[in-house]
Design a protein around this motif. Structure first.
Motif, PDB file in Angstrom:
ATOM      1  N   HIS A  90       6.246   1.383   6.544  1.00 58.94           N
ATOM      2  CA  HIS A  90       6.205   1.434   8.006  1.00 58.94           C
ATOM      3  C   HIS A  90       6.336   0.015   8.549  1.00 58.94           C
ATOM      4  O   HIS A  90       5.548  -0.864   8.213  1.00 58.94           O
ATOM      5  CB  HIS A  90       4.895   2.060   8.477  1.00 58.94           C
ATOM      6  N   ASP A 138       4.240  -9.635   2.745  1.00 58.14           N
ATOM      7  CA  ASP A 138       2.904 -10.036   3.208  1.00 58.14           C
ATOM      8  C   ASP A 138       2.966 -11.287   4.076  1.00 58.14           C
ATOM      9  O   ASP A 138       2.233 -11.413   5.058  1.00 58.14           O
ATOM     10  CB  ASP A 138       1.979 -10.303   2.011  1.00 58.14           C
ATOM     11  N   GLU A 195       2.633  -1.549   8.005  1.00 59.14           N
ATOM     12  CA  GLU A 195       1.641  -0.513   7.736  1.00 59.14           C
ATOM     13  C   GLU A 195       0.421  -0.586   8.661  1.00 59.14           C
ATOM     14  O   GLU A 195       0.583  -0.537   9.864  1.00 59.14           O
ATOM     15  CB  GLU A 195       1.214  -0.550   6.261  1.00 59.14           C
ATOM     16  N   GLY A 196      -0.777  -0.731   8.109  1.00 61.01           N
ATOM     17  CA  GLY A 196      -2.008  -0.618   8.886  1.00 61.01           C
ATOM     18  C   GLY A 196      -2.114  -1.630  10.009  1.00 61.01           C
ATOM     19  O   GLY A 196      -2.535  -1.301  11.122  1.00 61.01           O
ATOM     20  N   ASP A 197      -1.728  -2.876   9.743  1.00 58.49           N
ATOM     21  CA  ASP A 197      -1.801  -3.917  10.771  1.00 58.49           C
ATOM     22  C   ASP A 197      -0.873  -3.598  11.935  1.00 58.49           C
ATOM     23  O   ASP A 197      -1.235  -3.772  13.099  1.00 58.49           O
ATOM     24  CB  ASP A 197      -1.436  -5.283  10.185  1.00 58.49           C
ATOM     25  N   GLY A 250       0.790  -1.226   0.000  1.00 57.34           N
ATOM     26  CA  GLY A 250       0.000   0.000   0.000  1.00 57.34           C
ATOM     27  C   GLY A 250       0.820   1.272   0.000  1.00 57.34           C
ATOM     28  O   GLY A 250       0.290   2.354   0.230  1.00 57.34           O
ATOM     29  N   VAL A 251       2.129   1.177  -0.262  1.00 50.54           N
ATOM     30  CA  VAL A 251       3.004   2.341  -0.250  1.00 50.54           C
ATOM     31  C   VAL A 251       3.712   2.429  -1.594  1.00 50.54           C
ATOM     32  O   VAL A 251       4.244   1.432  -2.088  1.00 50.54           O
ATOM     33  CB  VAL A 251       4.060   2.225   0.879  1.00 50.54           C
ATOM     34  N   ARG A 281       0.326  -0.573  12.811  1.00 50.18           N
ATOM     35  CA  ARG A 281      -0.190   0.612  13.523  1.00 50.18           C
ATOM     36  C   ARG A 281      -1.355   0.229  14.433  1.00 50.18           C
ATOM     37  O   ARG A 281      -1.469   0.699  15.558  1.00 50.18           O
ATOM     38  CB  ARG A 281      -0.637   1.675  12.522  1.00 50.18           C
ATOM     39  N   ARG A 282      -2.229  -0.650  13.928  1.00 53.80           N
ATOM     40  CA  ARG A 282      -3.385  -1.094  14.712  1.00 53.80           C
ATOM     41  C   ARG A 282      -2.936  -1.870  15.943  1.00 53.80           C
ATOM     42  O   ARG A 282      -3.469  -1.675  17.040  1.00 53.80           O
ATOM     43  CB  ARG A 282      -4.282  -1.958  13.833  1.00 53.80           C
ATOM     44  N   GLU A 283      -1.938  -2.732  15.786  1.00 59.24           N
ATOM     45  CA  GLU A 283      -1.459  -3.520  16.916  1.00 59.24           C
ATOM     46  C   GLU A 283      -0.818  -2.628  17.979  1.00 59.24           C
ATOM     47  O   GLU A 283      -1.042  -2.816  19.176  1.00 59.24           O
ATOM     48  CB  GLU A 283      -0.458  -4.577  16.442  1.00 59.24           C
TER      49      GLU A 283
END
Length: 122
Positions: free
Chosen positions: A23, A61, A67-69, A6-7, A71-73
């Motif tokens: 990230h 992967d 990235e999002g995963d 996604g980057v 940051r969420r963690e």
């Protein structure tokens, strides 16, 4: 321009440097990814073939949290500390330094701009 996790990674940089724009991938992980796939670190992103970009994408992967995963963690870990009411959680809640730094004169980044005290004599 190669799009991984996604980057959009820059095309004119070396592969191991460009991967760091994602990230969650630092120098060590970027080096590991290059050695696993067999890409020389001196090569640039625009010199990569489409299959190599796909291999990089699949490796990231499969093996790394990015990235999002990620940051969420991290956000969930901080929320858990705050819900527990631990010392670190209270420091996060008050937006003060968490790891024992002094706050008497420093910590302006975390505390925000200094607030003047009314009626203080010069």
């Amino acid at each position: 321009m190669a799009r991984i996790a996604g980057v959009n990674i820059p095309t004119n940089k070396r592969v191991h440097v460009a991967l760091r724009y994602i990230h969650g991938i630092g120098p060590k992980h970027a080096h590991d990814i290059c050695t696993k796939i067999g890409i020389e670190e001196s090569r640039r992103v625009n010199q990569l073939s489409e299959s190599e970009v796909i291999q990089i994408r699949e490796t990231i992967d499969r093996e790394y949290l990015v990235e999002g995963d990620l940051r969420r963690e991290v956000a969930m870990n901080i929320k858990r500390l705050m819900d527990l009411g631990s010392y670190r959680g209270l420091r996060h809640r008050k937006s003060l330094p968490v790891r024992g730094q002094r706050t008497h004169t420093n910590a302006r980044t975390r505390k925000g701009p200094a607030k003047p005290i009314a009626g203080k004599k010069k």
